[in-house]
Design an enzyme around this catalytic site. Structure first.
Site, PDB file in Angstrom:
ATOM      1  CD  GLN A 133      -2.884   1.174   0.263  1.00  0.00           C
ATOM      2  OE1 GLN A 133      -3.623   0.218   0.121  1.00  0.00           O
ATOM      3  NE2 GLN A 133      -2.958   2.241  -0.515  1.00  0.00           N
ATOM      4  CB  CYS A 262      -5.133   2.618   2.252  1.00  0.00           C
ATOM      5  SG  CYS A 262      -5.954   2.305   3.827  1.00  0.00           S
ATOM      6  NE  ARG A 290      -1.963  -2.113  -2.837  1.00  0.00           N
ATOM      7  CZ  ARG A 290      -2.652  -2.861  -1.958  1.00  0.00           C
ATOM      8  NH1 ARG A 290      -3.674  -2.330  -1.314  1.00  0.00           N
ATOM      9  NH2 ARG A 290      -2.279  -4.083  -1.669  1.00  0.00           N
TER      10      ARG A 290
HETATM   11  N1   CP Z   1      -6.224  -1.042   0.693  1.00  0.00           N
HETATM   12  C1   CP Z   1      -6.350  -2.380   0.756  1.00  0.00           C
HETATM   13  O1   CP Z   1      -5.413  -3.123   1.066  1.00  0.00           O
HETATM   14  O2   CP Z   1      -7.588  -2.825   0.405  1.00  0.00           O
HETATM   15  P1   CP Z   1      -8.119  -4.316   0.577  1.00  0.00           P
HETATM   16  O3   CP Z   1      -8.225  -4.583   2.056  1.00  0.00           O
HETATM   17  O4   CP Z   1      -9.479  -4.323  -0.081  1.00  0.00           O
HETATM   18  O5   CP Z   1      -7.177  -5.255  -0.080  1.00  0.00           O
HETATM   19  N1  NVA Z   2      -5.688  -0.457   8.628  1.00  0.00           N
HETATM   20  C1  NVA Z   2      -6.593  -1.203   7.794  1.00  0.00           C
HETATM   21  C2  NVA Z   2      -6.127  -1.205   6.371  1.00  0.00           C
HETATM   22  C3  NVA Z   2      -7.066  -1.868   5.407  1.00  0.00           C
HETATM   23  C4  NVA Z   2      -6.509  -1.915   4.015  1.00  0.00           C
HETATM   24  C5  NVA Z   2      -6.733  -2.616   8.338  1.00  0.00           C
HETATM   25  O1  NVA Z   2      -5.739  -3.205   8.737  1.00  0.00           O
HETATM   26  O2  NVA Z   2      -7.864  -3.120   8.362  1.00  0.00           O
END
Ligand code: CP
Ligand code: NVA
Length: 303
Positions: A133, A262, A290
């Site tokens: 990310q 993100c 990504r």
């Molecule tokens: N930002 C991200 O990692 O999204 P997902 O959890 O959908 O993979």
């Molecule tokens: N901080 C979040 C990011 C998701 C992409 C989690 O770990 O759920």
């Protein structure tokens, strides 16, 4: 570079090369051409948590490079480290596939996989970090700001896995980051020190979101409740109330500040719908990147 587990394991030069390759492959694929460098190769993708972006973008990246992706849910294999030790899984998978990516709760699970696998292991998010990310984020910042060095990021919210990887990326690539969190949800001092060891004073901490955004190029936020913290939802939502990225906060920031997230976004909590949908928002370019970063990463690790 065998694995991709933590940004701090990589040299700045390696990260820059990956960014360069990401941009080149992005251009190539947009022009309709293909680089089938992973023809005949397979990636096992282990997921202990849900995913939209990571799962689909890795799968598409593998397919577009001529390779094959195999999605594995914990229940298919009796859990990670439950039916059999992780070190055995790592050695068995290494006999079948050319790469392993894993999204796990414990960070130890990916380091243990990497220690025993003879093929590359990619961290696709752990409770501790989310390096893919952060690198896609840097690619997005480069595209929108025209540079990386000296770019100022105001990270508003939880000092979590996403914040930590971004802080490490700032340290390696000379960006500045202010993390604004409620007391008790700060990014840990050790991670901040680690980032600042690679680039002095690049990451700092405050409890005042307005101060953080005052001269920011980027405002970045993430969920207040990460995967695995669902039981703390009410408490967390109350603690983070004053840390929402909304129109009021944007009044304290430069008019052309870019908004990043993100995703998945929880509108009405860490960000308002108005800000998420505003012209300042670059979160869908960020999500797209990504794919472009991971294509370059897979090529680098698996060829
Ligand atoms: N930002 C991200 O990692 O999204 P997902 O959890 O959908 O993979
Ligand atoms: N901080 C979040 C990011 C998701 C992409 C989690 O770990 O759920």
């Amino acid at each position: 570079m065998k694995d991709f587990l933590c940004i701090n394991d990589c040299a700045a030069e390696q990260l820059k090369e990956l960014l360069q390759e990401s941009s080149e492959l992005k251009k190539l694929y947009k022009s309709g051409e293909r680089d089938l460098c992973l023809s005949g190769k397979s990636l096992a993708m282990l997921f202990e948590k849900p995913s939209l972006r990571t799962r689909i973008s890795f799968h598409v990246a593998m397919a577009e490079l001529g390779g094959n992706a195999i999605y594995v849910k914990p229940e298919d294999i009796g859990g990670i480290g439950k039916r059999e030790p992780i070190k055995d899984m790592a050695r068995v998978l290494s006999r079948y596939v050319d790469g392993i990516m894993a999204r796990t709760f414990e960070h130890y699970s990916v380091t243990e996989l990497a220690e025993f696998a003879t093929v590359p292991v990619i961290n696709a998010l752990t409770d501790w970090s989310h390096p893919c990310q952060a690198m896609a984020d840097v690619l997005t910042i480069q595209e929108h700001c025209g540079k990386i060095e000296g770019v100022k990021i105001a990270y508003i919210g939880d000092g979590n896995n996403v914040a930590r990887s971004l802080a490490f990326a700032c340290g390696k690539l000379d960006m500045k980051m202010v993390v604004a969190s409620p007391t008790g949800y700060d990014l840990d001092a050790e991670s901040i020190q680690a980032a600042n060891r690679t680039s002095a004073n690049c990451v700092s901490q405050t409890n005042d979101p307005r101060e953080a955004v005052a001269n920011a190029d980027i405002i970045y936020t993430d969920t207040w409740v990460s995967m695995g913290q669902e039981d703390e939802k009410q408490e967390r939502r109350a603690s983070f109330e004053d840390f929402q990225v909304n129109a009021e906060l944007l009044k304290s920031a430069p008019a052309n500040v870019k908004i990043m997230h993100c995703l998945p976004a929880h509108r009405g909590y860490e960000i308002t719908d108005e800000v998420a949908e505003s012209d300042n928002s670059i979160m869908f370019d960020q999500a797209e990147n990504r794919l472009h970063f991971q294509r370059a990463l897979l090529k680098k690790l698996m060829t």
